[in-house]
Design an enzyme around this catalytic site. Structure first.
Site, PDB file in Angstrom:
ATOM      1  N   CYS A 207       0.824  -1.216   0.000  1.00 49.89           N
ATOM      2  CA  CYS A 207       0.000   0.000   0.000  1.00 49.89           C
ATOM      3  C   CYS A 207       0.858   1.267   0.000  1.00 49.89           C
ATOM      4  O   CYS A 207       2.043   1.243   0.330  1.00 49.89           O
ATOM      5  CB  CYS A 207      -0.958   0.006   1.178  1.00 49.89           C
ATOM      6  SG  CYS A 207      -0.164   0.297   2.755  1.00 49.89           S
TER       7      CYS A 207
ATOM      8  N   CYS B  24       0.751   3.856   2.024  1.00 55.48           N
ATOM      9  CA  CYS B  24       1.263   4.348   3.309  1.00 55.48           C
ATOM     10  C   CYS B  24       2.471   3.536   3.768  1.00 55.48           C
ATOM     11  O   CYS B  24       3.298   4.043   4.521  1.00 55.48           O
ATOM     12  CB  CYS B  24       0.174   4.414   4.381  1.00 55.48           C
ATOM     13  SG  CYS B  24      -0.638   2.888   4.788  1.00 55.48           S
TER      14      CYS B  24
END
Length: 136
Positions: A46, A48
């Site tokens: 992902c 983040c």
């Protein structure tokens, strides 16, 4: 499951900073049995993880006090290792990415995804440095 060529650069980012990639339940169990402190990063594909979790974990190693052991498991790739790491992170629910600090095998500090999303790598590093100061 993600293809190896997709995740290799993401694994390498942590390995180049001294993290050991763990691929089995036994490897996770063995590193958590080690005396001292162990930082475990649950890596992820992902944004983040790329933008703040991995860079923050790496940046946190610039401080005077750092964990004795550095390890990483990759969610969606190291299925067995990730499951075992997460079992040791209870009572926190599974989260990717996540960063956990253990002392003598006991969870003492946890950053879940909601602590990582929307925060800078510097904020993540500072949070971890505070935990290192207290536990390392």
């Amino acid at each position: 499951m993600y293809p190896p060529e997709l995740v290799k650069p993401m694994q390498t980012e942590l390995e180049n900073a001294g993290f050991k990639s763990l691929h089995s339940a036994l490897e996770v169990e063995e590193i958590l049995k080690k005396e001292g402190t162990t930082l475990v990063v649950v890596n992820s594909v992902c944004g983040c993880a790329a933008g703040t979790a991995r860079p923050g974990a790496v940046l946190s190693l610039q401080y005077d006090k750092i964990p004795s052991n550095l390890a990483t498991v990759f969610a969606g790739v190291d299925v067995e290792a990730t499951a075992t790491a997460r079992e040791n992170m209870i009572p926190f629910p599974p989260s990717s990415p996540a960063i956990a600090l253990f002392k003598d095998g006991v969870l003492v500090h946890m950053l879940e995804r909601h602590h990582i999303e929307g925060r800078s790598a510097e904020v993540i590093a500072s949070n971890l440095a505070g935990a290192y100061e207290e536990h390392c």
